[in-house]
Design a protein around this motif. Structure first.
Motif, PDB file in Angstrom:
ATOM      1  N   PRO A  11      27.450  88.770  32.011  1.00 58.73           N
ATOM      2  CA  PRO A  11      26.236  87.984  31.736  1.00 58.73           C
ATOM      3  C   PRO A  11      26.077  86.800  32.684  1.00 58.73           C
ATOM      4  CG  PRO A  11      27.441  88.388  29.709  1.00 58.73           C
ATOM      5  CD  PRO A  11      28.293  88.868  30.831  1.00 58.73           C
ATOM      6  N   LEU A  12      27.184  86.221  33.111  1.00 57.69           N
ATOM      7  CA  LEU A  12      27.099  85.112  34.054  1.00 57.69           C
ATOM      8  C   LEU A  12      26.557  85.585  35.399  1.00 57.69           C
ATOM      9  CD1 LEU A  12      30.449  83.290  33.243  1.00 57.69           C
ATOM     10  CD2 LEU A  12      28.151  82.602  32.602  1.00 57.69           C
ATOM     11  N   ASP A  13      26.993  86.742  35.835  1.00 51.59           N
ATOM     12  CA  ASP A  13      26.483  87.288  37.096  1.00 51.59           C
ATOM     13  C   ASP A  13      24.987  87.609  36.996  1.00 51.59           C
ATOM     14  OD1 ASP A  13      28.981  87.052  38.228  1.00 51.59           O
ATOM     15  OD2 ASP A  13      29.540  89.146  37.845  1.00 51.59           O
ATOM     16  N   LYS A  14      24.575  88.156  35.843  1.00 55.08           N
ATOM     17  CA  LYS A  14      23.155  88.454  35.657  1.00 55.08           C
ATOM     18  C   LYS A  14      22.331  87.168  35.659  1.00 55.08           C
ATOM     19  CE  LYS A  14      23.628  92.765  33.081  1.00 55.08           C
ATOM     20  NZ  LYS A  14      23.396  93.415  31.782  1.00 55.08           N
ATOM     21  N   ALA A  15      22.858  86.126  35.037  1.00 52.92           N
ATOM     22  CA  ALA A  15      22.136  84.853  34.999  1.00 52.92           C
ATOM     23  C   ALA A  15      22.017  84.253  36.393  1.00 52.92           C
ATOM     24  CB  ALA A  15      22.844  83.883  34.059  1.00 52.92           C
ATOM     25  N   LYS A  16      23.065  84.364  37.197  1.00 57.97           N
ATOM     26  CA  LYS A  16      23.001  83.866  38.578  1.00 57.97           C
ATOM     27  C   LYS A  16      21.962  84.628  39.381  1.00 57.97           C
ATOM     28  CE  LYS A  16      27.664  82.070  39.195  1.00 57.97           C
ATOM     29  NZ  LYS A  16      28.931  82.242  39.923  1.00 57.97           N
ATOM     30  N   ALA A  17      21.913  85.945  39.194  1.00 53.19           N
ATOM     31  CA  ALA A  17      20.935  86.752  39.919  1.00 53.19           C
ATOM     32  C   ALA A  17      19.518  86.382  39.494  1.00 53.19           C
ATOM     33  CB  ALA A  17      21.193  88.239  39.667  1.00 53.19           C
ATOM     34  N   ALA A  18      19.315  86.141  38.201  1.00 50.01           N
ATOM     35  CA  ALA A  18      17.986  85.754  37.718  1.00 50.01           C
ATOM     36  C   ALA A  18      17.599  84.382  38.252  1.00 50.01           C
ATOM     37  CB  ALA A  18      17.961  85.759  36.202  1.00 50.01           C
ATOM     38  N   ARG A  19      18.546  83.458  38.307  1.00 48.31           N
ATOM     39  CA  ARG A  19      18.256  82.121  38.831  1.00 48.31           C
ATOM     40  C   ARG A  19      17.898  82.192  40.308  1.00 48.31           C
ATOM     41  NH1 ARG A  19      23.103  78.334  38.867  1.00 48.31           N
ATOM     42  NH2 ARG A  19      23.524  79.561  40.704  1.00 48.31           N
ATOM     43  N   ASP A  20      18.643  82.990  41.065  1.00 42.97           N
ATOM     44  CA  ASP A  20      18.334  83.139  42.492  1.00 42.97           C
ATOM     45  C   ASP A  20      16.936  83.734  42.684  1.00 42.97           C
ATOM     46  OD1 ASP A  20      20.789  82.097  43.120  1.00 42.97           O
ATOM     47  OD2 ASP A  20      21.740  84.048  43.469  1.00 42.97           O
ATOM     48  N   MET A  21      16.588  84.703  41.831  1.00 44.04           N
ATOM     49  CA  MET A  21      15.276  85.325  41.947  1.00 44.04           C
ATOM     50  C   MET A  21      14.180  84.306  41.611  1.00 44.04           C
ATOM     51  SD  MET A  21      13.734  88.642  39.972  1.00 44.04           S
ATOM     52  CE  MET A  21      13.673  87.787  38.412  1.00 44.04           C
ATOM     53  N   LEU A  22      14.395  83.491  40.597  1.00 45.08           N
ATOM     54  CA  LEU A  22      13.397  82.492  40.217  1.00 45.08           C
ATOM     55  C   LEU A  22      13.272  81.383  41.258  1.00 45.08           C
ATOM     56  CD1 LEU A  22      14.001  82.187  36.387  1.00 45.08           C
ATOM     57  CD2 LEU A  22      12.065  83.238  37.564  1.00 45.08           C
ATOM     58  N   GLU A  23      14.368  81.068  41.920  1.00 49.64           N
ATOM     59  CA  GLU A  23      14.301  80.047  42.965  1.00 49.64           C
ATOM     60  C   GLU A  23      13.493  80.538  44.160  1.00 49.64           C
ATOM     61  OE1 GLU A  23      18.308  78.969  43.833  1.00 49.64           O
ATOM     62  OE2 GLU A  23      18.476  77.664  42.081  1.00 49.64           O
ATOM     63  N   LYS A  24      13.527  81.826  44.431  1.00 51.77           N
ATOM     64  CA  LYS A  24      12.775  82.390  45.549  1.00 51.77           C
ATOM     65  C   LYS A  24      11.328  82.683  45.161  1.00 51.77           C
ATOM     66  CE  LYS A  24      16.816  84.492  47.654  1.00 51.77           C
ATOM     67  NZ  LYS A  24      17.489  85.739  47.970  1.00 51.77           N
ATOM     68  N   ALA A  25      11.067  82.874  43.885  1.00 43.59           N
ATOM     69  CA  ALA A  25       9.738  83.272  43.425  1.00 43.59           C
ATOM     70  C   ALA A  25       8.659  82.235  43.719  1.00 43.59           C
ATOM     71  CB  ALA A  25       9.784  83.606  41.941  1.00 43.59           C
ATOM     72  N   PRO A  26       8.849  80.947  43.527  1.00 47.55           N
ATOM     73  CA  PRO A  26       7.756  79.998  43.809  1.00 47.55           C
ATOM     74  C   PRO A  26       7.302  80.045  45.262  1.00 47.55           C
ATOM     75  CG  PRO A  26       9.434  78.926  42.513  1.00 47.55           C
ATOM     76  CD  PRO A  26       9.964  80.276  42.896  1.00 47.55           C
ATOM     77  N   ASP A  27       8.166  80.316  46.187  1.00 46.51           N
ATOM     78  CA  ASP A  27       7.785  80.392  47.588  1.00 46.51           C
ATOM     79  C   ASP A  27       6.792  81.533  47.816  1.00 46.51           C
ATOM     80  OD1 ASP A  27       9.520  78.300  48.039  1.00 46.51           O
ATOM     81  OD2 ASP A  27      11.166  79.613  48.668  1.00 46.51           O
ATOM     82  N   THR A  28       7.035  82.678  47.255  1.00 45.24           N
ATOM     83  CA  THR A  28       6.147  83.813  47.462  1.00 45.24           C
ATOM     84  C   THR A  28       4.865  83.643  46.663  1.00 45.24           C
ATOM     85  OG1 THR A  28       7.241  85.034  45.682  1.00 45.24           O
ATOM     86  CG2 THR A  28       8.049  85.392  47.924  1.00 45.24           C
ATOM     87  N   ARG A  29       4.950  83.054  45.467  1.00 41.55           N
ATOM     88  CA  ARG A  29       3.758  82.866  44.654  1.00 41.55           C
ATOM     89  C   ARG A  29       2.823  81.840  45.291  1.00 41.55           C
ATOM     90  NH1 ARG A  29       5.285  81.400  38.960  1.00 41.55           N
ATOM     91  NH2 ARG A  29       5.192  79.282  39.748  1.00 41.55           N
ATOM     92  N   ALA A  30       3.385  80.805  45.897  1.00 42.71           N
ATOM     93  CA  ALA A  30       2.560  79.796  46.559  1.00 42.71           C
ATOM     94  C   ALA A  30       1.806  80.429  47.732  1.00 42.71           C
ATOM     95  CB  ALA A  30       3.423  78.643  47.041  1.00 42.71           C
ATOM     96  N   ALA A  31       2.439  81.324  48.450  1.00 43.23           N
ATOM     97  CA  ALA A  31       1.771  81.998  49.567  1.00 43.23           C
ATOM     98  C   ALA A  31       0.680  82.925  49.046  1.00 43.23           C
ATOM     99  CB  ALA A  31       2.787  82.775  50.384  1.00 43.23           C
ATOM    100  N   ASP A  32       0.918  83.583  47.914  1.00 43.32           N
ATOM    101  CA  ASP A  32      -0.100  84.466  47.339  1.00 43.32           C
ATOM    102  C   ASP A  32      -1.300  83.662  46.852  1.00 43.32           C
ATOM    103  OD1 ASP A  32       1.442  86.664  47.841  1.00 43.32           O
ATOM    104  OD2 ASP A  32       2.269  86.804  45.807  1.00 43.32           O
ATOM    105  N   ASP A  33      -1.060  82.519  46.221  1.00 38.75           N
ATOM    106  CA  ASP A  33      -2.154  81.686  45.741  1.00 38.75           C
ATOM    107  C   ASP A  33      -3.010  81.175  46.901  1.00 38.75           C
ATOM    108  OD1 ASP A  33      -1.370  82.084  43.148  1.00 38.75           O
ATOM    109  OD2 ASP A  33      -0.288  80.170  42.977  1.00 38.75           O
ATOM    110  N   ALA A  34      -2.390  80.802  47.974  1.00 42.14           N
ATOM    111  CA  ALA A  34      -3.142  80.323  49.145  1.00 42.14           C
ATOM    112  C   ALA A  34      -3.999  81.434  49.718  1.00 42.14           C
ATOM    113  CB  ALA A  34      -2.188  79.786  50.199  1.00 42.14           C
ATOM    114  N   GLY A  35      -3.492  82.650  49.711  1.00 43.51           N
ATOM    115  CA  GLY A  35      -4.248  83.780  50.219  1.00 43.51           C
ATOM    116  C   GLY A  35      -5.391  84.127  49.292  1.00 43.51           C
ATOM    117  N   ASN A  36      -5.214  84.021  47.993  1.00 45.89           N
ATOM    118  CA  ASN A  36      -6.272  84.320  47.035  1.00 45.89           C
ATOM    119  C   ASN A  36      -7.369  83.265  47.081  1.00 45.89           C
ATOM    120  OD1 ASN A  36      -5.012  86.626  46.182  1.00 45.89           O
ATOM    121  ND2 ASN A  36      -3.976  85.644  44.456  1.00 45.89           N
ATOM    122  N   ASP A  37      -7.036  81.993  47.278  1.00 48.58           N
ATOM    123  CA  ASP A  37      -8.033  80.954  47.368  1.00 48.58           C
ATOM    124  C   ASP A  37      -8.925  81.155  48.600  1.00 48.58           C
ATOM    125  OD1 ASP A  37      -7.175  79.794  45.050  1.00 48.58           O
ATOM    126  OD2 ASP A  37      -5.901  78.301  46.050  1.00 48.58           O
TER     127      ASP A  37
END
Length: 76
Positions: free
Chosen positions: A45-71
């Motif tokens: 479970p600790l490894d899964k939590a680390k993987a989820a945290r890493d994914m969430l840390e990278k997610a705002p970068d891609t979402r910000a780029a998508d929002d800029a493209g949609n605007d």
């Protein structure tokens, strides 16, 4: 043989047989691993939590780029 001589001798031999020293393990052999299944069950479970945290840390970068493209697509 006399019972007074035989009884203490038997008691002495019985007491000497109960106190055998335990052989020490060889110093160059590592100890056997214990409770590896428990450690693995706790680590998964600790490894899964680390993987989820890493994914969430990278997610705002891609979402910000998508929002800029949609605007840019919404403006005429």
């Amino acid at each position: 043989m006399n019972i007074r001589t035989l009884l203490p001798l038997i008691a002495l031999l019985a007491a000497a047989g109960c106190n055998r020293p335990v052989p020490a393990p060889a110093p160059d052999t590592p100890p056997a691993p214990q409770a590896t299944a428990l450690r693995d069950a706790m680590q998964q479970p600790l490894d899964k939590a680390k993987a989820a945290r890493d994914m969430l840390e990278k997610a705002p970068d891609t979402r910000a780029a998508d929002d800029a493209g949609n605007d840019a697509a919404k403006t005429p």
